[in-house]
Motif scaffolding. Structure first.
Motif, PDB file in Angstrom:
ATOM      1  N   ALA A  14       0.826  -1.212   0.000  1.00  0.00           N
ATOM      2  CA  ALA A  14       0.000   0.000   0.000  1.00  0.00           C
ATOM      3  C   ALA A  14       0.857   1.257   0.000  1.00  0.00           C
ATOM      4  CB  ALA A  14      -0.927  -0.006   1.211  1.00  0.00           C
ATOM      5  N   MET A  15       1.999   1.217   0.688  1.00  0.00           N
ATOM      6  CA  MET A  15       2.855   2.404   0.766  1.00  0.00           C
ATOM      7  C   MET A  15       3.640   2.644  -0.513  1.00  0.00           C
ATOM      8  SD  MET A  15       2.013   3.843   3.430  1.00  0.00           S
ATOM      9  CE  MET A  15       3.143   5.184   3.132  1.00  0.00           C
ATOM     10  N   LEU A  16       3.558   1.722  -1.456  1.00  0.00           N
ATOM     11  CA  LEU A  16       4.146   1.983  -2.774  1.00  0.00           C
ATOM     12  C   LEU A  16       3.219   2.843  -3.630  1.00  0.00           C
ATOM     13  CD1 LEU A  16       5.707  -1.464  -3.792  1.00  0.00           C
ATOM     14  CD2 LEU A  16       6.899   0.585  -2.997  1.00  0.00           C
ATOM     15  N   LEU A  17       1.957   2.907  -3.269  1.00  0.00           N
ATOM     16  CA  LEU A  17       0.995   3.673  -4.076  1.00  0.00           C
ATOM     17  C   LEU A  17       1.346   5.158  -4.156  1.00  0.00           C
ATOM     18  CD1 LEU A  17      -2.385   1.973  -3.062  1.00  0.00           C
ATOM     19  CD2 LEU A  17      -1.103   1.709  -5.194  1.00  0.00           C
ATOM     20  N   PRO A  18       1.711   5.825  -3.036  1.00  0.00           N
ATOM     21  CA  PRO A  18       2.127   7.228  -3.161  1.00  0.00           C
ATOM     22  C   PRO A  18       3.318   7.401  -4.087  1.00  0.00           C
ATOM     23  CG  PRO A  18       1.696   6.678  -0.870  1.00  0.00           C
ATOM     24  CD  PRO A  18       1.664   5.393  -1.630  1.00  0.00           C
ATOM     25  N   LEU A  19       4.239   6.431  -4.071  1.00  0.00           N
ATOM     26  CA  LEU A  19       5.397   6.487  -4.958  1.00  0.00           C
ATOM     27  C   LEU A  19       4.963   6.412  -6.417  1.00  0.00           C
ATOM     28  CD1 LEU A  19       8.437   6.338  -5.552  1.00  0.00           C
ATOM     29  CD2 LEU A  19       8.353   3.902  -5.032  1.00  0.00           C
ATOM     30  N   ILE A  20       3.955   5.593  -6.683  1.00  0.00           N
ATOM     31  CA  ILE A  20       3.462   5.427  -8.048  1.00  0.00           C
ATOM     32  C   ILE A  20       2.664   6.642  -8.494  1.00  0.00           C
ATOM     33  CG2 ILE A  20       1.936   4.040  -9.524  1.00  0.00           C
ATOM     34  CD1 ILE A  20       2.620   1.649  -7.630  1.00  0.00           C
ATOM     35  N   MET A  21       1.841   7.169  -7.606  1.00  0.00           N
ATOM     36  CA  MET A  21       0.878   8.204  -7.988  1.00  0.00           C
ATOM     37  C   MET A  21       1.413   9.622  -7.839  1.00  0.00           C
ATOM     38  SD  MET A  21      -2.466   6.442  -6.178  1.00  0.00           S
ATOM     39  CE  MET A  21      -3.581   7.728  -6.737  1.00  0.00           C
ATOM     40  N   ALA A  22       2.355   9.833  -6.917  1.00  0.00           N
ATOM     41  CA  ALA A  22       2.756  11.212  -6.610  1.00  0.00           C
ATOM     42  C   ALA A  22       4.237  11.474  -6.766  1.00  0.00           C
ATOM     43  CB  ALA A  22       2.319  11.554  -5.183  1.00  0.00           C
ATOM     44  N   ALA A  23       4.967  10.575  -7.410  1.00  0.00           N
ATOM     45  CA  ALA A  23       6.415  10.763  -7.531  1.00  0.00           C
ATOM     46  C   ALA A  23       6.759  12.040  -8.288  1.00  0.00           C
ATOM     47  CB  ALA A  23       7.043   9.545  -8.217  1.00  0.00           C
ATOM     48  N   LEU A  24       6.119  12.283  -9.417  1.00  0.00           N
ATOM     49  CA  LEU A  24       6.464  13.451 -10.232  1.00  0.00           C
ATOM     50  C   LEU A  24       6.201  14.772  -9.510  1.00  0.00           C
ATOM     51  CD1 LEU A  24       5.342  12.341 -13.805  1.00  0.00           C
ATOM     52  CD2 LEU A  24       7.638  12.370 -12.817  1.00  0.00           C
ATOM     53  N   PRO A  25       5.013  14.984  -8.910  1.00  0.00           N
ATOM     54  CA  PRO A  25       4.813  16.238  -8.165  1.00  0.00           C
ATOM     55  C   PRO A  25       5.809  16.420  -7.018  1.00  0.00           C
ATOM     56  CG  PRO A  25       2.724  15.121  -8.535  1.00  0.00           C
ATOM     57  CD  PRO A  25       3.792  14.175  -8.955  1.00  0.00           C
ATOM     58  N   MET A  26       6.132  15.340  -6.326  1.00  0.00           N
ATOM     59  CA  MET A  26       7.077  15.447  -5.214  1.00  0.00           C
ATOM     60  C   MET A  26       8.477  15.783  -5.715  1.00  0.00           C
ATOM     61  SD  MET A  26       5.765  12.235  -2.878  1.00  0.00           S
ATOM     62  CE  MET A  26       6.927  12.513  -1.563  1.00  0.00           C
ATOM     63  N   LEU A  27       8.882  15.159  -6.828  1.00  0.00           N
ATOM     64  CA  LEU A  27      10.201  15.449  -7.390  1.00  0.00           C
ATOM     65  C   LEU A  27      10.284  16.888  -7.879  1.00  0.00           C
ATOM     66  CD1 LEU A  27      10.849  12.131  -9.329  1.00  0.00           C
ATOM     67  CD2 LEU A  27      12.196  13.007  -7.416  1.00  0.00           C
ATOM     68  N   GLU A  28       9.228  17.364  -8.511  1.00  0.00           N
ATOM     69  CA  GLU A  28       9.207  18.750  -8.973  1.00  0.00           C
ATOM     70  C   GLU A  28       9.280  19.724  -7.806  1.00  0.00           C
ATOM     71  OE1 GLU A  28       5.753  19.128 -11.369  1.00  0.00           O
ATOM     72  OE2 GLU A  28       6.562  17.944 -13.040  1.00  0.00           O
TER      73      GLU A  28
END
Length: 210
Positions: A83-97
């Motif tokens: 389940a904690m991989l889901l934020p990595l999948i869904m929000a990686a780009l906004p967080m990296l930006e």
């Protein structure tokens, strides 16, 4: 016989967790590269975050295993990791930006980004190994041997996860597709562990009645 299959199942799950950890770590380089490059500094950040997260996970998993260890709780760890991989999948780009816009130095930017993206799921994955040992150990005189076999199996999974991800998966699939596969694998294994716990509970009740 039931105990033997129980142990085999735990070894399979430990192998799978090792496979997943290294697969996710290698994908971390691909995820961070468009923003911070793929220099030794970036890989140093990724490895540091994974090692710190795993060390904390080992500590927490060992403590959790002291309180009525069961396949049900074991399976819950796998489901939580998936389940904690889901934020990595869904929000990686906004967080990296967000990190990229605020931290110019790629060394510290990659360190912060790695922490935000990978720290929590890796902590949870790190809890699996010590909990696996606790489920397998039935005799304190065999604890060293059990731990040795368990870490052999887990490390073997890590080695194969490294090869499979770097040699094949990244060539065949997109990063998010691989991450989703790891997510589904971990959740499926967690559900399987909980189901086996339920079946073992039923078998125990039947034995008591007989």
């Amino acid at each position: 016989m039931q105990s033997r299959w129980h142990n085999y199942f735990v070894y399979v799950l430990a192998f799978s967790s090792g496979f997943s950890i290294m697969g996710i770590e290698l994908l971390g380089g691909r995820i961070l590269a468009p923003y911070f490059g793929s220099s030794v500094h970036v890989w140093g950040s990724i490895i540091t975050v994974f090692m710190l997260a795993l060390s904390l996970g080992y500590l927490l998993g060992g403590r959790l295993s002291l309180h009525q260890p069961s396949l049900k709780k074991y399976g819950t760890i796998f489901i939580a990791a998936g389940a904690m991989l889901l934020p990595l999948i869904m929000a990686a780009l906004p967080m990296l930006e967000w990190v990229f816009d605020r931290i110019e130095d790629a060394r510290y930017g990659s360190l912060v980004a790695s922490t935000l993206l990978f720290f929590i799921p890796t902590v949870i994955l790190g809890m699996i190994s010590p909990y696996s040992v606790r489920l397998l150990v039935t005799n304190e005189h065999e604890s060293g041997q059990v731990a040795g076999v368990l870490y052999f199996v887990s490390t073997l999974g890590s080695a194969l996860g490294t090869l499979a991800t770097s040699f094949y998966l990244v060539l065949w699939f997109e990063v998010n597709t691989i991450l989703i596969s790891f997510c589904l694998l971990l959740v499926a294994l967690g559900i399987a562990a909980i189901s086996l716990n339920h079946l073992e509970g039923k078998d125990a009740q039947v034995l008591v009645k007989n």
